[in-house]
Design a protein around this motif. Structure first.
Motif, PDB file in Angstrom:
ATOM      1  N   SER A 299       3.646   1.696  -1.318  1.00  0.00           N
ATOM      2  CA  SER A 299       4.298   1.892  -2.615  1.00  0.00           C
ATOM      3  C   SER A 299       3.368   2.469  -3.674  1.00  0.00           C
ATOM      4  CB  SER A 299       4.881   0.566  -3.113  1.00  0.00           C
ATOM      5  OG  SER A 299       3.842  -0.349  -3.432  1.00  0.00           O
ATOM      6  N   ILE A 300       2.046   2.367  -3.472  1.00  0.00           N
ATOM      7  CA  ILE A 300       1.116   2.818  -4.514  1.00  0.00           C
ATOM      8  C   ILE A 300       0.068   3.812  -4.009  1.00  0.00           C
ATOM      9  CG2 ILE A 300       1.376   0.762  -5.942  1.00  0.00           C
ATOM     10  CD1 ILE A 300      -1.756   1.027  -3.906  1.00  0.00           C
TER      11      ILE A 300
ATOM     12  N   LYS B 265      -2.082   6.261 -11.101  1.00  0.00           N
ATOM     13  CA  LYS B 265      -2.435   5.225 -12.075  1.00  0.00           C
ATOM     14  C   LYS B 265      -3.447   4.263 -11.460  1.00  0.00           C
ATOM     15  CE  LYS B 265       2.140   5.487 -14.204  1.00  0.00           C
ATOM     16  NZ  LYS B 265       3.377   4.745 -14.556  1.00  0.00           N
TER      17      LYS B 265
ATOM     18  N   ALA C  57      -4.395  -3.209  -8.686  1.00  0.00           N
ATOM     19  CA  ALA C  57      -3.530  -4.347  -8.373  1.00  0.00           C
ATOM     20  C   ALA C  57      -3.556  -4.633  -6.872  1.00  0.00           C
ATOM     21  CB  ALA C  57      -2.102  -4.062  -8.832  1.00  0.00           C
ATOM     22  N   TYR C  58      -3.614  -3.564  -6.074  1.00  0.00           N
ATOM     23  CA  TYR C  58      -3.733  -3.764  -4.625  1.00  0.00           C
ATOM     24  C   TYR C  58      -5.044  -4.461  -4.287  1.00  0.00           C
ATOM     25  CZ  TYR C  58      -4.869  -2.729   0.210  1.00  0.00           C
ATOM     26  OH  TYR C  58      -5.253  -2.848   1.525  1.00  0.00           O
TER      27      TYR C  58
ATOM     28  N   SER D  90      -0.136   6.952  -5.981  1.00  0.00           N
ATOM     29  CA  SER D  90      -0.066   6.758  -7.429  1.00  0.00           C
ATOM     30  C   SER D  90      -1.226   7.438  -8.135  1.00  0.00           C
ATOM     31  CB  SER D  90      -0.073   5.257  -7.744  1.00  0.00           C
ATOM     32  OG  SER D  90      -0.138   5.057  -9.146  1.00  0.00           O
TER      33      SER D  90
ATOM     34  N   GLU E  85      -4.528   1.486 -12.444  1.00  0.00           N
ATOM     35  CA  GLU E  85      -4.170   0.072 -12.540  1.00  0.00           C
ATOM     36  C   GLU E  85      -3.320  -0.383 -11.364  1.00  0.00           C
ATOM     37  OE1 GLU E  85      -1.483   2.431 -15.441  1.00  0.00           O
ATOM     38  OE2 GLU E  85      -3.587   2.368 -14.821  1.00  0.00           O
ATOM     39  N   GLU E  86      -2.503   0.500 -10.805  1.00  0.00           N
ATOM     40  CA  GLU E  86      -1.694   0.128  -9.645  1.00  0.00           C
ATOM     41  C   GLU E  86      -2.566  -0.030  -8.404  1.00  0.00           C
ATOM     42  OE1 GLU E  86       1.410   2.986  -9.245  1.00  0.00           O
ATOM     43  OE2 GLU E  86       2.520   2.259 -11.000  1.00  0.00           O
TER      44      GLU E  86
ATOM     45  N   TRP F 129       0.823  -1.210   0.000  1.00  0.00           N
ATOM     46  CA  TRP F 129       0.000   0.000   0.000  1.00  0.00           C
ATOM     47  C   TRP F 129       0.858   1.261   0.000  1.00  0.00           C
ATOM     48  CZ3 TRP F 129      -4.322   1.974  -1.270  1.00  0.00           C
ATOM     49  CH2 TRP F 129      -4.716   3.211  -0.769  1.00  0.00           C
TER      50      TRP F 129
END
Length: 227
Positions: free
Chosen positions: A49-50, A55, A61-62, A53, A57-58, A47
């Motif tokens: 790391s993004i 984006k 992904a989580y 963000s 899509e990131e 969490w």
């Protein structure tokens, strides 16, 4: 008990459900439990790391890796904000702005490409002051100025970096700035006004006096009486 320490990319399955009476084929078809529990250190690092963000899509992904994760509401909210664009207030401030401004990230390189001279940098600082983002008008993008730019960018829905690119600079120039605030921000930038010395010289003679001149005047008066 054996253990491992690594970065997990995909889903991890441990201690799968017992095989049903149907045999190995049925066991293969049965879903297994996901051992990556919400709140784990791995999830927290994922969490972090993004979370900032831009984006979707990131963030998705989580959600795919942690469908019941503790940061799921935040991820969904962030995705909705990215998909729906900035808030109503921000959209009103950025009407007519190139949509790419909301996605293109700025850096020192993109800022150098603009080629802002000292006067143009002062203009940026004045405009930020006029918009309520107070900073000193020095003509230099020092750390305090970059901190102000970092606050201005997310307030407009732009990627936060503390630097400018051509699109963000163009967008800043289109914003309506308070003329009073912009003018007052110049006070610290103007050199001190020097007083003219033309009239001061005469004043010095009037106040200081000229003893020799007074003596000559008084001497002439006395001499005229005796004559």
């Amino acid at each position: 008990m054996p253990w491992g320490h690594t970065n997990l990319i995909g889903s991890v399955y441990l201690n799968g459900a017992p095989a049903p009476a149907g045999g190995p084929t049925a066991a293969a078809a049965a879903p297994t439990a996901v051992a990556t529990a919400p709140g784990s250190d791995v999830e927290l690092e994922f969490w972090r790391s993004i979370k900032d963000s831009n984006k979707p899509e990131e963030l998705n992904a989580y959600l795919n890796n942690y469908p019941n994760g503790q940061f799921k509401p935040l991820a969904l909210s962030r995705i909705a904000a990215l998909e729906n664009g900035p808030s109503t207030t921000t959209r009103n401030l950025t009407t007519g702005i190139d949509p790419a401004t909301f996605n293109d990230e700025a850096s020192r390189v993109t800022e150098d490409q603009i080629g802002l001279d000292k006067g143009q940098r002062r203009d940026v600082q004045r405009r930020l002051n006029g918009l309520g983002f107070d900073t000193k008008v020095t003509g230099k993008f020092d750390e305090p100025t970059r901190a102000v730019i970092t606050r201005w960018q997310p307030a407009r829905g732009y990627p936060k970096s503390g630097c400018l690119n051509k699109l963000q600079h163009k967008a800043l120039l289109t914003e309506i700035v308070s003329a009073t605030s912009a003018a007052s921000s110049d006070d610290g930038d103007r050199p001190a006004r020097r007083r003219s010395g033309g009239g001061g010289g005469g004043g010095g003679h009037r106040h200081g006096g000229d003893p020799a001149g007074v003596g000559r005047f008084m001497g002439g008066m006395i001499g005229g009486v005796f004559l």
